[in-house]
Enzyme design. Sequence first.
Site, mmCIF file in Angstrom:
data_model
loop_
_atom_site.group_PDB
_atom_site.id
_atom_site.type_symbol
_atom_site.label_atom_id
_atom_site.label_comp_id
_atom_site.label_asym_id
_atom_site.label_seq_id
_atom_site.Cartn_x
_atom_site.Cartn_y
_atom_site.Cartn_z
ATOM 1 N N ASP A 128 -2.855 6.522 -5.908
ATOM 2 C CA ASP A 128 -2.964 5.554 -4.811
ATOM 3 C C ASP A 128 -3.215 4.152 -5.344
ATOM 4 O O ASP A 128 -4.312 3.838 -5.813
ATOM 5 C CB ASP A 128 -4.098 5.979 -3.872
ATOM 6 C CG ASP A 128 -4.238 5.054 -2.671
ATOM 7 O OD1 ASP A 128 -3.350 4.204 -2.468
ATOM 8 O OD2 ASP A 128 -5.222 5.178 -1.946
ATOM 9 N N ASP A 163 0.838 -1.205 0.000
ATOM 10 C CA ASP A 163 0.000 0.000 0.000
ATOM 11 C C ASP A 163 0.866 1.246 0.000
ATOM 12 O O ASP A 163 1.644 1.479 0.925
ATOM 13 C CB ASP A 163 -0.895 -0.014 1.241
ATOM 14 C CG ASP A 163 -1.849 1.161 1.297
ATOM 15 O OD1 ASP A 163 -2.042 1.810 0.251
ATOM 16 O OD2 ASP A 163 -2.388 1.444 2.373
#
Length: 490
Positions: A318, A101
């Site tokens: 992201d 992430d």
Amino acid sequence: MDLRRIGLVVVLAFLALLVVNDVEGNSNIVFRVEHKFRGRRHGRGESMLAAMKAHDNHRHGRLLAAVDMPLGGNGSPTDAALYFTKLSIGTPPKDYYVQVDTGSDILWINCAGCDKCATKSSLGIDLTFYDLKTSSTGRSISCDQDFCSATFNALSSDCKTGMPCEYSVTYGDGSTTAGFFVRDNIKLDQVSGNLQTNPINGSIAFGCSVQQSGELSSSSADSVDGIVGFGQANSSIISQLASAGKVKKVFSHCLDGINGGGIFAIGQVVQPKLKTTPLVPNELHYNVIMKAVEVGGDVLDMPTDVFGDESGGGTIIDSGTTLAYLPDDIYVPFMRRILAAQPNLQTHTVEGQFKCFFYSGNVDDGFPAVTFHFEDSLSLTVYAHDYLFEVRDNEWCVGWMNKGMQTRDGREITLLGDVVLTNKLVMYDLENQTIGWAEYNCSSSIKVRDEKSGNVYTVGAHVLSSADSLNRGLFLRFLLFFAIIYNLLH
């Protein structure tokens, strides 16, 4: 030299290839990654859409969460990042599968004694709980140690020498995770040659999760052991490794939306060449400045303040978000232009939020490509087959969602997730505060520079299941080879 001596020399030479050494200095590191939604882009019906949107709902709650003291506003973990990798931690080492992430800042793992942590997963992996007592190199971190005070930007007023460095996060969806920080050895794969790696050891501080609630506490189909954060904060794994002199603060990912897995490496990419755009300073995430949006060759007429500027806002890149979220000022003219390509198209709503339609042709022929333009003339093109999802035969849903991400001060900004980033090589250069990308075949390879030697090495794509099978096959071939030599010697 007789046959036995020849055989012994061959065995020793083969074993020498398996010897590993700790490596100091700047290194390139490669991670094997896998995609949890592999094979779900087509033909899985509304359940696939619900899974992707639920993932993003939880994630946006975390990105916008009211974060407790422990994280100090440096971002927070998520329970459903799309790609995961395997890390080897502790002595003796144990393998943990953690979600990759770029939007969070710590590595955390489910720990022994965890209350309501997930215990099983349908991803084909065995979940493992970290136990500090079983690792000879594991140490707890106290609240008065530098890592703790630096992570939270101050020494807690309640801290007494020897007390654990605790963290607790309440997410926007109401779920929580809490625990304490520990430090232990971690083994990573250092790039040592073309498509070759050797283990490199390091020491990493990470969160030991012992209490969870809400969505985090459910043993969902995509559960893994934790999260590895590649955010910009000093607590992230990339920052810790760089601070220890192991690597430069440069990493890249190429997420393969066709075959699953892909490339995830630390180190300067030298091939392919990538154009870059500056990161917006003083932001928690990877924010860049968008200049224009082009749909089917036409630049949309929109107010410039919707794009943000260097004083704040911008567009968030992201890899942990599935879809793409646009403010209304962008979304409305954006969708109007896309659907104008098929003026007789009848749309309907699925799951109360997805715009869907029936279409039997080739979507790339029937719908326009979208190009986002960023500062320093960097562009990013998204094709119809990227932003449209076939949920059943000839029924397609749009991956663009209205309502951009809202920041703490009420600004609404664009967030570009997997719909945009899949099948592109993306490089995050924290040394120079830039980010760059290019369309790329993520099942191929890239070239990275080893900073210590100056050599350039090829890094290939991986899929965890395939890589594990390869390792098992290598081991079996070694046993067979050893048996043959043993018979020769005896």
